[in-house]
Write a protein that holds these residues in place. Structure first.
Motif, short mmCIF file in Angstrom:
data_model
loop_
_atom_site.label_atom_id
_atom_site.label_comp_id
_atom_site.label_asym_id
_atom_site.label_seq_id
_atom_site.Cartn_x
_atom_site.Cartn_y
_atom_site.Cartn_z
N GLU A 1 0.82 -1.21 0.00
CA GLU A 1 0.00 0.00 0.00
C GLU A 1 0.86 1.26 0.00
O GLU A 1 0.52 2.25 -0.66
CB GLU A 1 -0.95 -0.02 1.20
N ALA A 2 1.98 1.23 0.71
CA ALA A 2 2.90 2.36 0.67
C ALA A 2 3.51 2.52 -0.72
O ALA A 2 3.67 3.63 -1.23
CB ALA A 2 4.00 2.17 1.72
N ALA A 3 3.84 1.40 -1.36
CA ALA A 3 4.39 1.44 -2.72
C ALA A 3 3.37 1.96 -3.71
O ALA A 3 3.71 2.66 -4.67
CB ALA A 3 4.86 0.04 -3.12
N VAL B 1 13.77 -6.62 1.34
CA VAL B 1 13.84 -7.15 -0.02
C VAL B 1 13.35 -6.15 -1.07
O VAL B 1 13.40 -6.46 -2.27
CB VAL B 1 13.02 -8.46 -0.14
N VAL B 2 12.87 -4.98 -0.66
CA VAL B 2 12.28 -4.06 -1.63
C VAL B 2 13.21 -2.89 -1.95
O VAL B 2 12.79 -1.92 -2.59
CB VAL B 2 10.90 -3.54 -1.16
N GLU B 3 14.45 -2.97 -1.54
CA GLU B 3 15.42 -1.94 -1.90
C GLU B 3 15.78 -2.06 -3.38
O GLU B 3 15.67 -3.12 -3.98
CB GLU B 3 16.66 -2.05 -1.02
N GLY B 4 16.23 -0.95 -3.96
CA GLY B 4 16.68 -0.97 -5.34
C GLY B 4 15.57 -0.88 -6.38
O GLY B 4 15.82 -1.09 -7.57
N LEU B 5 14.36 -0.55 -5.94
CA LEU B 5 13.23 -0.44 -6.87
C LEU B 5 12.81 1.02 -7.09
O LEU B 5 11.79 1.28 -7.70
CB LEU B 5 12.03 -1.24 -6.35
N GLY B 6 13.61 1.93 -6.57
CA GLY B 6 13.26 3.35 -6.70
C GLY B 6 12.24 3.81 -5.69
O GLY B 6 11.67 4.89 -5.82
N ASP C 1 11.04 5.29 -2.24
CA ASP C 1 11.49 6.13 -1.13
C ASP C 1 11.13 5.40 0.15
O ASP C 1 9.99 5.46 0.63
CB ASP C 1 10.81 7.50 -1.20
N LEU C 2 12.10 4.68 0.71
CA LEU C 2 11.82 3.80 1.83
C LEU C 2 11.41 4.57 3.09
O LEU C 2 10.53 4.12 3.83
CB LEU C 2 13.03 2.92 2.13
N ALA C 3 12.04 5.72 3.31
CA ALA C 3 11.69 6.50 4.50
C ALA C 3 10.24 6.94 4.44
O ALA C 3 9.49 6.82 5.42
CB ALA C 3 12.62 7.71 4.62
N GLN C 4 9.81 7.43 3.28
CA GLN C 4 8.42 7.85 3.12
C GLN C 4 7.49 6.65 3.17
O GLN C 4 6.40 6.71 3.76
CB GLN C 4 8.25 8.58 1.79
N ALA C 5 7.91 5.56 2.55
CA ALA C 5 7.07 4.37 2.53
C ALA C 5 6.83 3.84 3.94
O ALA C 5 5.71 3.40 4.26
CB ALA C 5 7.72 3.28 1.67
#
Length: 214
Positions: A111-113, A146-151, A153-157
Motif C-alpha cells: 500500500e505504501a508502494a 527485499v524491496v530496496e533498489g526499486l526506486g 522512497d523507503l523513508a516515506q514508505a
C-alpha cells in the motif's frame, strides 16, 4: 499433497520463467474449501482495492490474495499470462487476505508502494523473494529488506505504511474475507462467477468464456 497443492505445483511448472528466474514451489498449506457464492459488490469489490489492467476492461478477475501465500505466488504468472492473452479485455482486482503472520507487513509495504506508483514492481519483488520474508515455520527477515533498489522512497514508505487509512484498509479487507466465506488463497471470481474447480486451465477457460460472452 492435496489436490490444490498438486494443481498449483503443475501451475508453477507451466508458468516457466518469472521476473528473470524460475519460481521454486513448495506445497501450499492453505486448505481447499467450498467455493463462496458469486457476487460483484461488497464484500467482494471495494473502491480501495488495487487494480491491475485497464479499468474499462469488460472482464474482472477478483482474487482474494495473500502475498505470503505460496499458491498465490505460483498463480501470479498464470494470471498475468491470462491478462496478456486478452489485452484490454481483462483487469485484476486484488483483495487482501492476511492469513500468515508476515502478511500484514507485506500488505502495508504494497500500500505504501502504491502511493509512489510502485505497486506492481514491489509486488513482484515480494513474490520473487517470498522465501526470505515468509519462510513458513522458519525465522523470517523483514519484508522491508527485499524491496530496496526499486526506486522506492523507503523513508516515506515506512511512514505511509502505518497510516490510519492503511490500518483501516487491512481491517476492512479482513472483514470482507470473513463475510465472503474465503478461507483459502488464492480464491478467484470472474465477473462475479466463482471458479468452480480450482486450476490454471479452469481459470483461463472461465475468463475466455466471459471475454467471448455477448
Amino acid at each position: 499433497m492435496n489436490r490444490r497443492g498438486a494443481i498449483v505445483a503443475t501451475a508453477i511448472v507451466a508458468a516457466g520463467i518469472f521476473a528473470g528466474g524460475t519460481l521454486l514451489w513448495r506445497p501450499a498449506r492453505e486448505k481447499s474449501v467450498a467455493t463462496p457464492a458469486a457476487s460483484t459488490g461488497a464484500p467482494f469489490i471495494r473502491a480501495h482495492a488495487p487494480v491491475l489492467g485497464p479499468n474499462t476492461a469488460p472482464v474482472t478477475i477478483i482474487e482474494f490474495f495473500d502475498p505470503a501465500c505460496e499458491a498465490c505466488r505460483a498463480f501470479y504468472p498464470v494470471v498475468k499470462r491470462i491478462m496478456t492473452s486478452f489485452p484490454s479485455k481483462v483487469r485484476l482486482v486484488l483483495r487482501y487476505a492476511a492469513f500468515h503472520p508476515t502478511s500484514a507487513e507485506a500488505i502495508r509495504i504494497l500500500e505504501a508502494a502504491r502511493r509512489q506508483g510502485k505497486f506492481e514492481a514491489v509486488l513482484e519483488r515480494l513474490l520473487e523473494t517470498q522465501g526470505q520474508w515468509a519462510p513458513h515455520g522458519r525465522p523470517a527477515d523483514s519484508a522491508w529488506t527485499v524491496v530496496e533498489g526499486l526506486g522506492l522512497d523507503l523513508a516515506q514508505a515506512k511512514q505511509d505504511a502505518v497510516k490510519p487509512e492503511v490500518t483501516a484498509l487491512l481491517a476492512q479487507d479482513a472483514e470482507d474475507v470473513k463475510a465472503a466465506g474465503v478461507r483459502a488463497t488464492p480464491t478467484f471470481f470472474v465477473n462475479g462467477k466463482p471458479l468452480q474447480r480450482f486450476g490454471a486451465q479452469e481459470l483461463h477457460d472461465l475468463v475466455k468464456s466471459e471475454v467471448k460472452a455477448p
